[in-house]
Design a protein around this motif. Sequence first.
Motif, short mmCIF file in Angstrom:
data_model
loop_
_atom_site.label_atom_id
_atom_site.label_comp_id
_atom_site.label_asym_id
_atom_site.label_seq_id
_atom_site.Cartn_x
_atom_site.Cartn_y
_atom_site.Cartn_z
N ILE A 183 102.99 38.28 48.74
CA ILE A 183 103.30 37.22 47.72
C ILE A 183 102.54 36.42 46.67
N LEU A 184 101.79 35.91 46.61
CA LEU A 184 101.09 34.92 46.15
C LEU A 184 101.10 34.32 44.81
N ASN A 185 101.69 35.34 43.93
CA ASN A 185 101.63 34.24 42.37
C ASN A 185 102.94 35.27 41.48
N GLY A 186 103.77 33.96 41.63
CA GLY A 186 104.46 33.77 41.05
C GLY A 186 105.18 34.24 39.80
N THR A 187 104.10 34.46 38.76
CA THR A 187 104.49 34.52 37.61
C THR A 187 104.81 36.11 37.83
N THR A 188 103.81 36.74 38.81
CA THR A 188 104.31 38.52 38.94
C THR A 188 105.34 38.90 39.56
N ARG A 231 92.33 35.33 44.06
CA ARG A 231 91.31 33.68 44.40
C ARG A 231 92.27 33.38 45.36
N LYS A 232 93.16 33.62 45.29
CA LYS A 232 93.99 33.00 46.88
C LYS A 232 93.31 33.45 48.11
N ILE A 233 93.63 34.78 48.61
CA ILE A 233 93.90 35.27 49.42
C ILE A 233 92.41 35.00 49.96
N PHE A 268 93.64 38.72 39.54
CA PHE A 268 92.91 37.59 39.63
C PHE A 268 93.41 36.87 40.39
N ASP A 269 94.12 35.65 40.15
CA ASP A 269 94.66 34.12 40.38
C ASP A 269 95.40 35.16 42.10
N THR A 270 95.69 35.86 42.38
CA THR A 270 95.99 36.55 43.85
C THR A 270 94.60 36.33 44.81
N ARG A 322 109.06 28.37 46.55
CA ARG A 322 108.40 28.10 44.97
C ARG A 322 107.09 28.47 45.23
N GLY A 323 106.05 29.56 44.71
CA GLY A 323 104.79 29.75 44.20
C GLY A 323 104.04 29.40 43.11
N ALA A 324 104.96 28.59 42.36
CA ALA A 324 104.16 27.51 41.29
C ALA A 324 105.67 27.37 40.43
N GLY A 325 105.37 25.94 39.22
CA GLY A 325 106.51 25.46 38.90
C GLY A 325 105.54 23.89 38.88
N ALA A 352 95.28 36.56 34.25
CA ALA A 352 94.99 36.07 35.70
C ALA A 352 96.13 35.98 36.29
N ASP A 353 96.99 35.99 36.13
CA ASP A 353 97.90 35.94 36.92
C ASP A 353 98.46 38.14 37.06
N VAL A 354 98.23 38.90 35.75
CA VAL A 354 99.23 40.20 35.96
C VAL A 354 98.17 41.00 36.10
N GLY A 394 106.51 27.45 33.18
CA GLY A 394 105.52 26.85 33.49
C GLY A 394 104.92 27.93 34.33
N TYR A 395 104.68 28.54 35.30
CA TYR A 395 104.27 29.16 36.17
C TYR A 395 103.24 30.18 35.67
N ALA A 396 103.26 30.84 34.55
CA ALA A 396 101.75 31.26 34.57
C ALA A 396 100.54 30.57 33.55
N GLU A 397 99.02 30.86 34.48
CA GLU A 397 98.11 30.35 34.23
C GLU A 397 97.59 30.47 32.59
N ALA A 398 96.26 29.41 32.30
CA ALA A 398 96.43 29.51 30.79
C ALA A 398 96.29 30.37 30.08
N ASN A 422 93.83 23.66 42.12
CA ASN A 422 92.14 24.81 41.71
C ASN A 422 91.94 25.82 42.40
N LYS A 423 92.88 26.53 42.62
CA LYS A 423 92.49 27.71 43.40
C LYS A 423 91.05 28.57 42.82
N GLU A 424 91.07 28.19 41.59
CA GLU A 424 89.30 28.66 41.30
C GLU A 424 87.99 28.24 41.75
N1 HSE Z 1 99.84 30.85 38.07
C1 HSE Z 1 100.24 30.33 39.38
C2 HSE Z 1 101.28 31.54 39.76
C3 HSE Z 1 100.33 29.30 39.52
O1 HSE Z 1 102.30 31.97 38.41
O2 HSE Z 1 101.56 31.80 40.64
C4 HSE Z 1 100.43 28.64 40.84
O3 HSE Z 1 99.45 29.27 41.24
#
Ligand code: HSE
Length: 403
Positions: A150-155, A197-199, A193-195, A292-295, A188-190, A180-184, A97-99
Amino acid sequence: MKIAIMGFGVVGSGVGEVVVKNQETLINRCGEPVEVAHILDLRDFPDSEFKCFTKDFNDILNDPEVGVVVETMGGVNPAYDFTKKLLLAGKHVVTSNKELVATHGTELLDIARERNINYLFEASVGGGIPIIRPMYSCLTAGEATDIFGILNGTTNYILTQMFQCGESFESALKAAQRKGYAEADPTADVEGFDTCRKIAILAALAFGKALDYTKISTEGITKITADDVAFAEKLGYAIKLIGHCTKDGDAVYAAVFPALVPKNSPLAGINDVFNGIIVRGEDLGEVMFYGRGAGKLPTANAVVADVVDAIKHKRVNVIIKWDKYDEKHQSSGENVPYAYYLRISGKAPANIPGGKVVAFSENKQTEFAVLTESLTKSGLDALVCEVKASECEVLSCMRLIGE
Ligand code: HSE
């Protein structure tokens, strides 16, 4: 070791699957069987092979045999409250849970240290890529200067599908969700915001100071146009969503932005759900992490590796520590220089301070691209002013990174 899983979504169910599938390996790696004793989720899973579901958090908190709890709920609430109670009760917590780590990591790590247990979060950044543990173990001898990647798999998946396969943004996003890559909430991905929190997590690990991620300048991928991609191609660049953090004097600067990455940089060849993170250090030079950054299963593997680590360190705190947030520690980036790409409409002026016209659009002779030298914010502002004074309009502006 009895463990519990809180949140049986993509990653949580992957954790259950990995624990069952890899039981023999886990026994060898941590010297004892690992048994899933409780799964907390408000939904029902009548077809699951697990029969230990509960809707009551206290079943986990009050079970003295549960030593490690996996938190794959996502979001700050109620994950924060649950995690804090579990750590205070002397149970190790591992999370993706990165958030939560970006928001309350300082406090939760402090509690774990005081109790001689562990709060581990390998899966919170880079999915299946080992990046957190290398940051606090293998790379601790020297000072990092810069982290970018590159820290977000979805984008990255969306950009690859759109610009290499000609898919639309909407259909690429839907595919990322199906996989199953994207956030709920994929905003947050596009929107980056997800990136962000990770940075913030990587910056805290690298520079020892918590950042307020809500103050990190964050731009996602929604404003990138086909015209920008055409110019980038022509100039020998790919466009990637980048998280960057660096030292700025005694403070730390972090930002998230779409950037032009030269085709000969290893980041340019990172496609689909893959992430790539480059750590630069004074003595280290450059190290790159890729995977692989997500999945479901890659991320679940990182979570279960933390479970094994917690079992190996049942009564030892593996020190992970950073200073709590102080506004003096977080730079606004005014003086952090970047080179830029600008796409501009109008007739190219003869003089662009700090920049050079490098290409004209083929179908629209009225558009041109400028690449700048390394400029601070005031240098960029001066350039934009000059361009506007020549009756031109700046249509887009992105940084160059990885040169
Ligand atoms: N939604 C995130 C991503 C999941 O696409 O990278 C992994 O943190």
